[in-house]
Design a protein around this motif. Structure first.
Motif, short mmCIF file in Angstrom:
data_model
loop_
_atom_site.label_atom_id
_atom_site.label_comp_id
_atom_site.label_asym_id
_atom_site.label_seq_id
_atom_site.Cartn_x
_atom_site.Cartn_y
_atom_site.Cartn_z
N VAL A 50 -61.64 21.89 -37.40
CA VAL A 50 -61.01 21.82 -36.09
C VAL A 50 -62.06 21.40 -35.07
O VAL A 50 -63.23 21.75 -35.20
CB VAL A 50 -60.35 23.18 -35.70
CG1 VAL A 50 -61.38 24.30 -35.62
CG2 VAL A 50 -59.56 23.06 -34.42
N ILE A 51 -61.62 20.65 -34.05
CA ILE A 51 -62.56 20.19 -33.03
C ILE A 51 -61.91 20.23 -31.65
O ILE A 51 -60.72 19.97 -31.51
CB ILE A 51 -63.06 18.75 -33.33
CG1 ILE A 51 -64.24 18.39 -32.44
CG2 ILE A 51 -61.93 17.73 -33.24
CD1 ILE A 51 -65.02 17.19 -32.92
N LEU A 92 -66.14 15.97 -46.78
CA LEU A 92 -67.07 16.74 -45.96
C LEU A 92 -66.42 17.01 -44.61
O LEU A 92 -65.73 16.14 -44.05
CB LEU A 92 -68.38 15.97 -45.76
CG LEU A 92 -69.24 15.75 -47.00
CD1 LEU A 92 -70.42 14.86 -46.67
CD2 LEU A 92 -69.72 17.09 -47.54
N ALA A 93 -66.65 18.20 -44.07
CA ALA A 93 -65.99 18.60 -42.82
C ALA A 93 -66.29 17.62 -41.69
O ALA A 93 -65.40 17.26 -40.92
CB ALA A 93 -66.43 20.01 -42.44
N GLU A 94 -67.55 17.18 -41.56
CA GLU A 94 -67.94 16.27 -40.48
C GLU A 94 -67.18 14.95 -40.57
O GLU A 94 -66.69 14.43 -39.56
CB GLU A 94 -69.45 16.01 -40.48
CG GLU A 94 -70.28 17.16 -39.99
CD GLU A 94 -70.50 18.28 -41.03
OE1 GLU A 94 -69.98 18.20 -42.17
OE2 GLU A 94 -71.20 19.24 -40.68
N ARG A 95 -67.08 14.40 -41.76
CA ARG A 95 -66.37 13.13 -41.93
C ARG A 95 -64.88 13.28 -41.67
O ARG A 95 -64.25 12.43 -41.06
CB ARG A 95 -66.60 12.57 -43.33
CG ARG A 95 -67.99 12.03 -43.52
CD ARG A 95 -68.09 11.25 -44.81
NE ARG A 95 -69.46 10.78 -44.97
CZ ARG A 95 -70.08 10.70 -46.10
NH1 ARG A 95 -69.46 11.03 -47.21
NH2 ARG A 95 -71.31 10.26 -46.17
N ARG A 96 -64.33 14.38 -42.18
CA ARG A 96 -62.89 14.58 -42.05
C ARG A 96 -62.49 14.75 -40.59
O ARG A 96 -61.49 14.20 -40.14
CB ARG A 96 -62.47 15.80 -42.87
CG ARG A 96 -60.98 15.99 -42.93
CD ARG A 96 -60.31 14.86 -43.73
NE ARG A 96 -59.03 14.59 -43.12
CZ ARG A 96 -58.48 13.39 -43.00
NH1 ARG A 96 -59.09 12.34 -43.45
NH2 ARG A 96 -57.33 13.24 -42.43
N PHE A 116 -69.58 26.67 -36.32
CA PHE A 116 -69.56 27.79 -37.26
C PHE A 116 -68.35 27.66 -38.17
O PHE A 116 -67.47 26.84 -37.92
CB PHE A 116 -69.51 29.14 -36.52
CG PHE A 116 -68.67 29.12 -35.27
CD1 PHE A 116 -67.29 29.12 -35.32
CD2 PHE A 116 -69.28 29.11 -34.02
CE1 PHE A 116 -66.51 29.11 -34.16
CE2 PHE A 116 -68.51 29.10 -32.86
CZ PHE A 116 -67.14 29.10 -32.93
N ASP A 117 -68.34 28.44 -39.24
CA ASP A 117 -67.20 28.54 -40.16
C ASP A 117 -66.58 29.92 -40.00
O ASP A 117 -67.31 30.91 -39.95
CB ASP A 117 -67.64 28.38 -41.62
CG ASP A 117 -68.13 26.98 -41.95
OD1 ASP A 117 -68.06 26.10 -41.08
OD2 ASP A 117 -68.57 26.77 -43.09
N LEU A 118 -65.25 29.97 -39.95
CA LEU A 118 -64.55 31.25 -39.81
C LEU A 118 -63.32 31.30 -40.72
O LEU A 118 -62.72 30.27 -41.02
CB LEU A 118 -64.06 31.45 -38.36
CG LEU A 118 -65.10 31.54 -37.26
CD1 LEU A 118 -64.41 31.62 -35.90
CD2 LEU A 118 -66.01 32.73 -37.46
N ILE A 129 -62.23 27.69 -42.04
CA ILE A 129 -62.15 26.63 -41.04
C ILE A 129 -63.53 26.37 -40.47
O ILE A 129 -64.22 27.30 -40.04
CB ILE A 129 -61.18 27.02 -39.90
CG1 ILE A 129 -59.80 27.37 -40.47
CG2 ILE A 129 -61.08 25.90 -38.87
CD1 ILE A 129 -58.84 27.93 -39.46
N THR A 130 -63.94 25.09 -40.45
CA THR A 130 -65.19 24.69 -39.83
C THR A 130 -64.88 24.23 -38.42
O THR A 130 -64.03 23.36 -38.21
CB THR A 130 -65.86 23.56 -40.64
OG1 THR A 130 -66.05 24.00 -41.98
CG2 THR A 130 -67.20 23.19 -40.03
N PHE A 131 -65.57 24.83 -37.45
CA PHE A 131 -65.33 24.56 -36.03
C PHE A 131 -66.35 23.57 -35.49
O PHE A 131 -67.54 23.69 -35.76
CB PHE A 131 -65.42 25.87 -35.23
CG PHE A 131 -64.25 26.78 -35.43
CD1 PHE A 131 -63.31 26.95 -34.43
CD2 PHE A 131 -64.08 27.48 -36.62
CE1 PHE A 131 -62.22 27.79 -34.61
CE2 PHE A 131 -63.00 28.32 -36.81
CZ PHE A 131 -62.07 28.48 -35.81
N PHE A 132 -65.86 22.62 -34.69
CA PHE A 132 -66.69 21.57 -34.10
C PHE A 132 -66.37 21.40 -32.62
O PHE A 132 -65.29 21.75 -32.15
CB PHE A 132 -66.42 20.21 -34.76
CG PHE A 132 -66.85 20.10 -36.18
CD1 PHE A 132 -68.14 19.70 -36.50
CD2 PHE A 132 -65.96 20.37 -37.21
CE1 PHE A 132 -68.53 19.56 -37.83
CE2 PHE A 132 -66.35 20.25 -38.54
CZ PHE A 132 -67.64 19.84 -38.85
N THR A 133 -67.31 20.80 -31.92
CA THR A 133 -67.06 20.23 -30.61
C THR A 133 -67.81 18.91 -30.57
O THR A 133 -68.56 18.58 -31.48
CB THR A 133 -67.49 21.17 -29.46
OG1 THR A 133 -67.00 20.63 -28.22
CG2 THR A 133 -68.99 21.35 -29.40
#
Length: 196
Positions: A50-51, A92-96, A116-118, A129-133
């Protein structure tokens, strides 16, 4: 999979379509040393990312508005505001998440920040879930977004200020846990940078 305190006795697949509903029978050694036999149903629908993109110059964020069937069935709300997210499906989370931003939001971003991952509901759901901004600007927009029609997506892109997003959380207009976490995180970070 077994440990000193938990022993898995049986895993049965109850249902399997997009994810798997598992019935797990296990024994757990309680803190007092007693062995307790338990059974739980666990849903494994895969990991996701998620971002919440943030434009620091205008202090805006990008959200999506779309149908979430469980919320509709529970509350009758037809379209829910939330952060851009998607299943990893082995990527990979970053690519997705970069691909999800292009598909859902219509923005092309080269660099994202992993936070972070939660586990949002660890009592019954295996999803991590891997969290991004990331930073974005209007110049990063390449399409109208809206998601992939062949996947049934019908997504409205919503841009609001970070302060408006926080007010929407307080008013109960944003009820998605991962989105609330990201709005709170960015709001705290913005307040901290104003103090510095």
């Amino acid at each position: 999979m077994d440990s000193e305190t938990v022993h898995i006795r049986e895993i049965e697949t109850v249902a399997s379509h997009k994810g798997k509903l598992l019935r797990v029978t296990f024994e757990q050694r309680r803190l007092n040393g007693e062995i307790q036999r338990r059974e739980r149903e666990v849903y494994d629908n895969g990991d996701s990312a998620v971002i919440l993109p943030h434009d620091p110059h205008r202090n805006t964020v990008l959200l999506t508005r779309q149908l979430r069937l469980p919320i509709f069935l529970r509350d009758g709300t037809e379209r829910t505001l939330e952060a851009c997210a998607g299943k990893l499906d082995g990527a990979l989370a970053e690519r997705r998440i970069v691909k999800e931003m292009e598909e859902e939001l219509g923005y092309q971003i080269a660099k994202v920040q992993r936070l972070f991952d939660l586990y949002v509901s660890p009592a019954a759901i295996m999803e991590r879930i891997t969290f991004f901004t990331c930073f974005y600007s209007p110049a990063d927009r390449i399409t109208e977004g809206g998601g992939l029609k062949e996947e049934g997506e019908d997504i409205e892109v919503v841009e609001v200020t970070l302060m408006e997003a926080a007010s929407m959380v307080a008013a109960g207009e944003i009820v998605d846990a991962k989105t609330v976490i990201l709005i709170q995180y960015l709001s705290d970070r913005a307040r901290a940078s104003q103090r510095d």
